[in-house]
Design a protein around this motif. Structure first.
Motif, PDB file in Angstrom:
ATOM      1  N   THR A  44       0.841  -1.201   0.000  1.00 10.34           N
ATOM      2  CA  THR A  44       0.000   0.000   0.000  1.00 10.34           C
ATOM      3  C   THR A  44       0.872   1.246   0.000  1.00 10.34           C
ATOM      4  OG1 THR A  44      -1.812  -1.108   1.185  1.00 10.34           O
ATOM      5  CG2 THR A  44      -1.763   1.305   1.248  1.00 10.34           C
ATOM      6  N   ASN A  45       0.630   2.138  -0.949  1.00 10.91           N
ATOM      7  CA  ASN A  45       1.405   3.365  -1.047  1.00 10.91           C
ATOM      8  C   ASN A  45       1.038   4.314   0.089  1.00 10.91           C
ATOM      9  OD1 ASN A  45       1.593   6.367  -2.202  1.00 10.91           O
ATOM     10  ND2 ASN A  45       3.158   5.128  -3.210  1.00 10.91           N
ATOM     11  N   VAL A  46       2.040   4.837   0.771  1.00  6.97           N
ATOM     12  CA  VAL A  46       1.800   5.694   1.926  1.00  6.97           C
ATOM     13  C   VAL A  46       1.079   6.976   1.529  1.00  6.97           C
ATOM     14  CG1 VAL A  46       2.871   6.997   3.810  1.00  6.97           C
ATOM     15  CG2 VAL A  46       3.788   4.768   3.162  1.00  6.97           C
ATOM     16  N   CYS A  47       1.487   7.581   0.422  1.00  7.67           N
ATOM     17  CA  CYS A  47       0.839   8.818  -0.035  1.00  7.67           C
ATOM     18  C   CYS A  47      -0.631   8.592  -0.351  1.00  7.67           C
ATOM     19  CB  CYS A  47       1.575   9.375  -1.256  1.00  7.67           C
ATOM     20  SG  CYS A  47       3.217  10.033  -0.899  1.00  7.67           S
ATOM     21  N   ASP A  48      -0.933   7.455  -0.997  1.00  5.33           N
ATOM     22  CA  ASP A  48      -2.322   7.131  -1.313  1.00  5.33           C
ATOM     23  C   ASP A  48      -3.138   6.939  -0.034  1.00  5.33           C
ATOM     24  OD1 ASP A  48      -1.721   7.240  -3.977  1.00  5.33           O
ATOM     25  OD2 ASP A  48      -1.547   5.066  -4.236  1.00  5.33           O
ATOM     26  N   LEU A  49      -2.526   6.267   0.944  1.00  5.91           N
ATOM     27  CA  LEU A  49      -3.213   6.022   2.216  1.00  5.91           C
ATOM     28  C   LEU A  49      -3.548   7.337   2.904  1.00  5.91           C
ATOM     29  CD1 LEU A  49      -4.170   4.271   4.600  1.00  5.91           C
ATOM     30  CD2 LEU A  49      -1.797   4.237   5.402  1.00  5.91           C
ATOM     31  N   LEU A  50      -2.577   8.252   2.967  1.00 10.30           N
ATOM     32  CA  LEU A  50      -2.795   9.518   3.666  1.00 10.30           C
ATOM     33  C   LEU A  50      -3.788  10.401   2.931  1.00 10.30           C
ATOM     34  CD1 LEU A  50       0.816  10.403   4.860  1.00 10.30           C
ATOM     35  CD2 LEU A  50      -0.989   9.190   6.068  1.00 10.30           C
ATOM     36  N   GLN A  51      -3.843  10.262   1.601  1.00  7.97           N
ATOM     37  CA  GLN A  51      -4.799  11.057   0.828  1.00  7.97           C
ATOM     38  C   GLN A  51      -6.224  10.574   1.092  1.00  7.97           C
ATOM     39  OE1 GLN A  51      -4.113  11.062  -3.404  1.00  7.97           O
ATOM     40  NE2 GLN A  51      -5.576  12.693  -3.776  1.00  7.97           N
ATOM     41  N   GLN A  52      -6.405   9.269   1.192  1.00  7.82           N
ATOM     42  CA  GLN A  52      -7.742   8.720   1.427  1.00  7.82           C
ATOM     43  C   GLN A  52      -8.140   8.780   2.894  1.00  7.82           C
ATOM     44  OE1 GLN A  52      -8.696   4.959  -0.608  1.00  7.82           O
ATOM     45  NE2 GLN A  52      -6.812   5.174  -1.773  1.00  7.82           N
ATOM     46  N   LEU A  53      -7.163   8.596   3.789  1.00  8.95           N
ATOM     47  CA  LEU A  53      -7.436   8.606   5.224  1.00  8.95           C
ATOM     48  C   LEU A  53      -6.413   9.484   5.931  1.00  8.95           C
ATOM     49  CD1 LEU A  53      -8.135   4.819   5.930  1.00  8.95           C
ATOM     50  CD2 LEU A  53      -9.809   6.653   5.955  1.00  8.95           C
ATOM     51  N   PRO A  54      -6.655  10.791   6.021  1.00  6.52           N
ATOM     52  CA  PRO A  54      -5.701  11.688   6.683  1.00  6.52           C
ATOM     53  C   PRO A  54      -5.406  11.287   8.125  1.00  6.52           C
ATOM     54  CG  PRO A  54      -7.323  12.945   5.451  1.00  6.52           C
ATOM     55  CD  PRO A  54      -7.795  11.528   5.447  1.00  6.52           C
ATOM     56  N   ILE A  55      -6.377  10.617   8.774  1.00  6.77           N
ATOM     57  CA  ILE A  55      -6.174  10.210  10.163  1.00  6.77           C
ATOM     58  C   ILE A  55      -5.065   9.188  10.302  1.00  6.77           C
ATOM     59  CG2 ILE A  55      -8.544  10.670  10.892  1.00  6.77           C
ATOM     60  CD1 ILE A  55      -9.096   7.677  10.548  1.00  6.77           C
ATOM     61  N   ALA A  56      -4.683   8.551   9.191  1.00  3.93           N
ATOM     62  CA  ALA A  56      -3.657   7.505   9.264  1.00  3.93           C
ATOM     63  C   ALA A  56      -2.330   8.040   9.778  1.00  3.93           C
ATOM     64  CB  ALA A  56      -3.466   6.859   7.893  1.00  3.93           C
ATOM     65  N   ALA A  57      -2.021   9.305   9.483  1.00  4.24           N
ATOM     66  CA  ALA A  57      -0.750   9.883   9.947  1.00  4.24           C
ATOM     67  C   ALA A  57      -0.694   9.892  11.467  1.00  4.24           C
ATOM     68  CB  ALA A  57      -0.583  11.298   9.400  1.00  4.24           C
ATOM     69  N   GLY A  58      -1.775  10.315  12.097  1.00  5.53           N
ATOM     70  CA  GLY A  58      -1.817  10.332  13.548  1.00  5.53           C
ATOM     71  C   GLY A  58      -1.760   8.933  14.145  1.00  5.53           C
ATOM     72  N   VAL A  59      -2.432   7.967  13.484  1.00  5.53           N
ATOM     73  CA  VAL A  59      -2.405   6.588  13.962  1.00  5.53           C
ATOM     74  C   VAL A  59      -0.983   6.034  13.894  1.00  5.53           C
ATOM     75  CG1 VAL A  59      -3.245   4.244  13.570  1.00  5.53           C
ATOM     76  CG2 VAL A  59      -4.796   6.175  13.278  1.00  5.53           C
ATOM     77  N   LEU A  60      -0.290   6.305  12.792  1.00  5.55           N
ATOM     78  CA  LEU A  60       1.090   5.842  12.639  1.00  5.55           C
ATOM     79  C   LEU A  60       1.986   6.450  13.717  1.00  5.55           C
ATOM     80  CD1 LEU A  60       1.401   6.023   8.747  1.00  5.55           C
ATOM     81  CD2 LEU A  60       1.665   3.958  10.125  1.00  5.55           C
ATOM     82  N   ASN A  61       1.781   7.740  13.997  1.00  3.65           N
ATOM     83  CA  ASN A  61       2.570   8.392  15.043  1.00  3.65           C
ATOM     84  C   ASN A  61       2.354   7.711  16.396  1.00  3.65           C
ATOM     85  OD1 ASN A  61       2.242  11.785  13.741  1.00  3.65           O
ATOM     86  ND2 ASN A  61       3.770  10.234  13.312  1.00  3.65           N
ATOM     87  N   LYS A  62       1.091   7.416  16.716  1.00  2.19           N
ATOM     88  CA  LYS A  62       0.776   6.791  18.001  1.00  2.19           C
ATOM     89  C   LYS A  62       1.385   5.400  18.111  1.00  2.19           C
ATOM     90  CE  LYS A  62      -3.597   9.305  18.551  1.00  2.19           C
ATOM     91  NZ  LYS A  62      -5.075   9.203  18.546  1.00  2.19           N
ATOM     92  N   MET A  63       1.629   4.757  16.964  1.00  2.00           N
ATOM     93  CA  MET A  63       2.221   3.417  16.965  1.00  2.00           C
ATOM     94  C   MET A  63       3.737   3.473  16.884  1.00  2.00           C
ATOM     95  SD  MET A  63      -0.548   1.348  14.616  1.00  2.00           S
ATOM     96  CE  MET A  63       0.109  -0.260  15.102  1.00  2.00           C
ATOM     97  N   GLY A  64       4.305   4.668  17.058  1.00  2.00           N
ATOM     98  CA  GLY A  64       5.755   4.799  17.117  1.00  2.00           C
ATOM     99  C   GLY A  64       6.440   5.115  15.814  1.00  2.00           C
ATOM    100  N   VAL A  65       5.657   5.462  14.784  1.00  2.00           N
ATOM    101  CA  VAL A  65       6.245   5.791  13.486  1.00  2.00           C
ATOM    102  C   VAL A  65       6.415   7.308  13.386  1.00  2.00           C
ATOM    103  CG1 VAL A  65       6.027   5.606  10.983  1.00  2.00           C
ATOM    104  CG2 VAL A  65       5.085   3.802  12.456  1.00  2.00           C
ATOM    105  N   PRO A  66       7.634   7.818  13.359  1.00  2.00           N
ATOM    106  CA  PRO A  66       7.834   9.271  13.276  1.00  2.00           C
ATOM    107  C   PRO A  66       7.507   9.811  11.899  1.00  2.00           C
ATOM    108  CG  PRO A  66       9.940   8.151  13.157  1.00  2.00           C
ATOM    109  CD  PRO A  66       8.919   7.087  13.430  1.00  2.00           C
ATOM    110  N   ASP A  67       7.248  11.114  11.819  1.00  2.00           N
ATOM    111  CA  ASP A  67       6.940  11.729  10.526  1.00  2.00           C
ATOM    112  C   ASP A  67       8.073  11.523   9.532  1.00  2.00           C
ATOM    113  OD1 ASP A  67       4.374  12.731  10.883  1.00  2.00           O
ATOM    114  OD2 ASP A  67       5.092  14.501  11.924  1.00  2.00           O
ATOM    115  N   ALA A  68       9.307  11.531  10.020  1.00  2.00           N
ATOM    116  CA  ALA A  68      10.450  11.352   9.115  1.00  2.00           C
ATOM    117  C   ALA A  68      10.371  10.025   8.378  1.00  2.00           C
ATOM    118  CB  ALA A  68      11.751  11.434   9.916  1.00  2.00           C
ATOM    119  N   ALA A  69       9.928   8.963   9.081  1.00  2.00           N
ATOM    120  CA  ALA A  69       9.805   7.650   8.447  1.00  2.00           C
ATOM    121  C   ALA A  69       8.651   7.623   7.461  1.00  2.00           C
ATOM    122  CB  ALA A  69       9.621   6.573   9.517  1.00  2.00           C
ATOM    123  N   ILE A  70       7.548   8.318   7.806  1.00  2.00           N
ATOM    124  CA  ILE A  70       6.395   8.364   6.902  1.00  2.00           C
ATOM    125  C   ILE A  70       6.770   9.051   5.596  1.00  2.00           C
ATOM    126  CG2 ILE A  70       4.054   9.261   6.606  1.00  2.00           C
ATOM    127  CD1 ILE A  70       3.690   9.065   9.627  1.00  2.00           C
TER     128      ILE A  70
END
Length: 247
Positions: A7-33
């Protein structure tokens, strides 16, 4: 939306903007995203469990609730349960968290521009209006709907004041109307857009994710009410009022 390693990260964030916050809460920093192209890349980088990510996103997006279960009058009870859950999340989590972050942003950046002070004050008004709307639904609309369901199942044996029930029906549409400007959240997002998400201001990043999640929740909530609740209640009213007026 089903997630896969490719799954492409950009496509995921475009369809579900909330995914960025979920990834952060699971320990994924913005730099990795930003750096990774796919969820598989992120999983390898930070040992992300895709099944846990899917479950978290499904909970936020309400995917676990099949829309078909809301199509009949018998599904109104489940729909009210879902809306009450959304109310609780908005009132006890999202609004207080954003209010706190807005206050911090105003304190740190208010000296640079009066915009943050203005947004902080505007959000306080938005929060009050949205909270009032939610509480009116819970205190007036939902009990009214539950009374309709009771009369439908038990008839005049339910012991409900039928004349009062008929009078209450006149206020249904007014209660469902949103008076506050929900587009205000977009104004905050525009203000946060400069330098995000590459900037190092973690406060800005946290606020941006919280606002995206709240906007997503309110849009989903509005859809549940206008696309499912209102048509079902109008059908329920028609059925119940026809029986009451026949007595």
């Amino acid at each position: 939306m089903t997630l896969y390693p490719h799954t492409n990260v950009c496509d995921l964030l475009q369809q579900l903007p909330i995914a960025a916050g979920v990834l952060n809460k699971m320990g994924v920093p913005d730099a990795a995203i930003i750096r990774c192209d796919t969820l598989g890349d992120i999983a390898e980088t930070v040992n992300l469990n895709l099944a846990e990510l899917q479950a978290a996103i499904d909970q936020l997006a309400g995917v676990a609730y099949e829309p078909q279960s809301f199509e009949g009058i018998d599904g109104i009870g489940q729909l009210l349960e879902r809306l009450r859950f959304e109310h609780h999340q908005i009132l006890t989590q999202h609004l207080p968290q954003i209010a706190g972050l807005m206050k911090e942003m105003s304190r740190y950046h208010g000296h640079e521009s009066i915009v943050w002070d203005e947004l902080h004050l505007s959000f306080a008004q938005y929060r009050a209006c949205l909270s009032e709307h939610i509480l009116r639904e819970q205190d007036e609309l939902f009990p009214y709907i539950e009374q309709l369901l009771l009369v439908r199942s038990q008839g005049i044996a339910s012991g409900i004041d039928e004349e009062q029930l008929l009078r209450n029906g006149e206020s249904l549409c007014r209660i469902l109307e949103m008076d506050e400007d929900s587009g205000f959240l977009s104004q905050i997002e525009l203000q946060l857009a400069d330098g995000a998400p590459q900037d190092s201001d973690m406060l800005r990043t946290r606020l941006r994710h919280q606002v995206e999640e709240l906007r997503y929740r309110t849009e989903q909530h509005e859809s549940l009410e206008t696309d499912y609740l209102l048509p079902l209640v109008l059908r329920l009213e028609s059925e119940v009022f026809r029986v009451l007026k026949a007595h």
